[in-house]
Write a protein that holds these residues in place. Structure first.
Motif, PDB file in Angstrom:
ATOM      1  N   SER B  48       0.837  -1.203   0.000  1.00 28.97           N
ATOM      2  CA  SER B  48       0.000   0.000   0.000  1.00 28.97           C
ATOM      3  C   SER B  48       0.870   1.251   0.000  1.00 28.97           C
ATOM      4  O   SER B  48       0.557   2.243  -0.669  1.00 28.97           O
ATOM      5  N   GLN B  90      -7.098   1.185  -0.673  1.00 38.44           N
ATOM      6  CA  GLN B  90      -7.484  -0.122  -0.135  1.00 38.44           C
ATOM      7  C   GLN B  90      -8.746  -0.020   0.711  1.00 38.44           C
ATOM      8  O   GLN B  90      -9.611  -0.880   0.637  1.00 38.44           O
ATOM      9  N   ASP B 164      -5.585  -0.759  -5.016  1.00 35.64           N
ATOM     10  CA  ASP B 164      -5.021  -1.407  -3.838  1.00 35.64           C
ATOM     11  C   ASP B 164      -6.024  -2.424  -3.305  1.00 35.64           C
ATOM     12  O   ASP B 164      -7.048  -2.061  -2.738  1.00 35.64           O
ATOM     13  N   GLU B 165      -5.730  -3.696  -3.515  1.00 39.33           N
ATOM     14  CA  GLU B 165      -6.561  -4.810  -3.066  1.00 39.33           C
ATOM     15  C   GLU B 165      -8.037  -4.659  -3.434  1.00 39.33           C
ATOM     16  O   GLU B 165      -8.901  -4.579  -2.558  1.00 39.33           O
TER      17      GLU B 165
HETATM   18 MG   LIG Z   1      -2.094  -2.711   1.992  1.00 41.22          MG
END
Ligand SMILES: [Mg+2]
Ligand SMILES: Nc1ncnc2c1ncn2[C@@H]1O[C@H](COP(=O)(O)OP(=O)(O)OP(=O)(O)O)[C@@H](O)[C@H]1O
Lengths: 296, 245
Positions: B48, B90, B164-165
């Motif tokens: 991240s 994220q 992010d994810e």
């Molecule tokens: Mg992360």
């Protein structure tokens, strides 16, 4: 009863114009500024200065004031906004850059509040002032007695709240403000210049406070502590209505205004200040996040 | 002939939240135009932090970040959109109090004149969102929220999007759907950098991948190489049995 509601709405109009800015500043800058009360007084005195320069030329349509005060109102809003911007730059922006805690920002705003208040005392003295001494007959609206000046205060407040609502929902800058108030990081990622939003928050918040000051000066009187005295009901409105919601702040202002009017009518004017405390106490017991507030 | 300029080039990047505590300690990565590149790595590896540093949310102490050859190191985050780079964080990646439509409108802030047309494209790409447009984004399910976040980021017509994810917290079915959408996004000419825990799903649509550990690049290779590397599988993608399942 209608008379009490009318009186309450007049009181609510000053609180509303002050608390809306307080709420915006709280939500965007993340701290409640104790200087908001004094922005109200600063605005009233700026308008007084303009009126003193321009003279109290004839009154407009049965009101106690004339065009110099209308000019003064605009000048007051602009100049108060400039003062707030300058103070942000000189003080609050420095603290933000150093990642100051919320409590530091609050204490700094306390200092700013005192500074503004005593600058007014130094410039204009402790004695109350008036924009004009003309006596206007009260209107009788179906048994409710109300001064034309008071009616104007309510009308201006309603217009400004509606205008602010349209601004926040319909314009890019207004939407950016709502975005920053919820999630500043995501707002930046979206291309929003948070610095610009912060500047406009001060401009709108202080500008509306100045309008509150001028209206309060017209309806009651101008004195150095006029804004400080509104601070308690403003904070009460903010807490009662919900810190995170600007419409909650307006609702809170109306409730506090009505409660004050009821107290003055059925108890005694001395208890007026106590109303705010009791309202805050009750809300904190029953619904700590305020009526329209979100749970943290 | 010289090598083509990478779309995104991160070169020996050192970055961290506070001075003297580097989280990224010399990370190097590049993404070619039109590629999907996945960044994998254990929890706390700095994945991240890597995308946040590119987005200007974490200060870079040394090294370089280039987009199409031009340095964006030190660029203010709010100027990233104008540089054609979008970022989907994220967590907290939608404005929960604003409606779906307002979220998309904000995404299109940089080109107000195009918002209507762009929004129609987004509703075509994510038909579910059209139905939910008036709802506050905070009331949506995790999968719907993720779609709002991606659509919001795409509103500004970025040429590079960093996610992010995107599958965090989603069911396997929704994960598959999200990655399918990302493939569609790539087909519109957008380059993607995806941080993922869900290595299998991410590598399935990726061209290449990087494994990030302790702030540095540990492995890199094509998606196929990473998927079949026992070492990578065991250390960073979860167990081999999970990979094979
Ligand atoms: Mg992360
Ligand atoms: N805001 C922050 N301030 C200080 N340190 C942070 C911050 N955010 C993350 N860190 C630290 O930076 C390191 C890397 O975090 P990062 O979020 O980049 O990891 P990650 O690879 O994305 O992990 P995950 O898979 O859990 O998302 C961790 O040690 C973490 O504790």
């Amino acid at each position: 009863m209608m008379q009490v509601i009318a009186d309450g709405l007049v009181a609510a109009s000053f609180i509303t114009l002050g608390v809306v800015g307080l709420s915006m500043i709280y939500n965007i800058l993340n701290f409640p500024t104790f200087a908001q009360g004094d922005h109200i007084a600063v605005g009233a005195y700026f308008a007084l200065g303009v009126v003193a320069l321009a003279g109290t030329a004839g009154s407009v349509a049965g009101l106690s004031f004339g065009w110099p005060l209308i000019l003064g109102l605009f000048c007051a809003a602009v100049l108060t906004a400039v003062v707030a911007l300058a103070l942000d730059r000189a003080i609050f922006a420095q603290l933000r850059r150093r990642d100051a805690s919320r409590i530091s920002l609050i204490m700094a705003s306390f200092g700013v509040a005192l500074m503004l208040r005593y600058m007014i005392v130094m410039a204009a003295g402790h004695d109350p002032h008036y924009y004009a001494f003309a006596i206007t007959p009260a209107l009788n609206l179906g048994g409710v007695r109300i001064q034309p000046n008071e009616l104007i205060s309510i009308a201006v407040t309603v217009a400004m709240v509606v205008g602010l609502h349209l601004f926040l929902t319909r314009t890019w800058l207004g939407r950016s403000m709502r975005a920053v108030s919820e999630n500043p990081t995501l707002a930046r990622v979206n291309g929003i210049d948070v610095g610009r939003v912060v500047r406009w928050t001060w401009i709108i918040g202080a500008g509306m406070a100045a309008v509150a000051g001028v209206l309060l000066g017209v309806v009651v009187q101008i004195h150095p502590f006029m804004g400080f005295e509104l601070l308690l009901p403003m904070f009460a409105a903010l807490i009662v209505g919900g810190m995170t919601n600007i419409y909650g702040a307006v609702l809170g202002a109306v409730l506090i205004g009505l409660a004050e009017a009821l107290t003055i009518r059925y108890l005694a004017p001395e208890y007026r200040q106590a109303v705010s405390f009791i309202a805050v106490f009750v809300v904190l017991m029953v619904r700590p996040q305020g009526i329209l507030g979100e749970k943290p | 002939m010289s090598a083509p300029v990478p779309h995104l080039a991160v070169d020996d990047l050192v970055a961290g939240y506070v001075p003297d505590v580097p989280i990224l300690r010399g990370m190097t990565l590049s993404v070619a135009t039109g590629e999907i590149v996945t960044v994998l790595g254990p929890n706390g590896a700095g994945k991240s932090t890597l995308v946040k540093a590119v987005a200007g949310l974490v200060p870079a102490r040394s090294g370089e970040i280039r987009v199409k050859g031009g340095s964006i190191r030190g660029l203010a985050t709010h100027r990233l959109v104008a540089a054609g780079v979008a970022y989907v964080p994220q967590t907290e990646n939608v404005f929960t109090r604003l409606s779906v439509e307002e979220n998309l409108e904000l995404g299109g802030l940089s080109a107000p004149a195009e918002v209507r047309a762009r929004m129609a494209e987004m509703y075509a790409l994510f038909p579910d969102l059209a139905r939910l447009r008036r709802l506050a984004a905070g009331r949506l399910s995790g999968g719907q929220r993720q779609m709002v976040a991606v659509a919001r980021a795409l509103m500004a017509r970025p040429h590079l999007i960093m996610l992010d994810e995107p599958s965090a917290g989603l069911s396997p079915k929704l994960t598959e759907m999200v990655f399918q959408k990302l493939e569609e996004v790539r087909r519109t000419g957008v380059t993607l950098l995806v941080v993922e825990q869900n290595a299998r799903a991410a590598l399935a649509i990726s061209d290449r991948g990087y494994v990030l550990a302790e702030g540095r690049q540990r492995f890199t290779g094509t998606a196929r190489e990473l998927l079949s590397s026992p070492e990578v599988g065991e250390l960073y993608l979860g167990t081999r049995t999970r990979l094979a399942s």
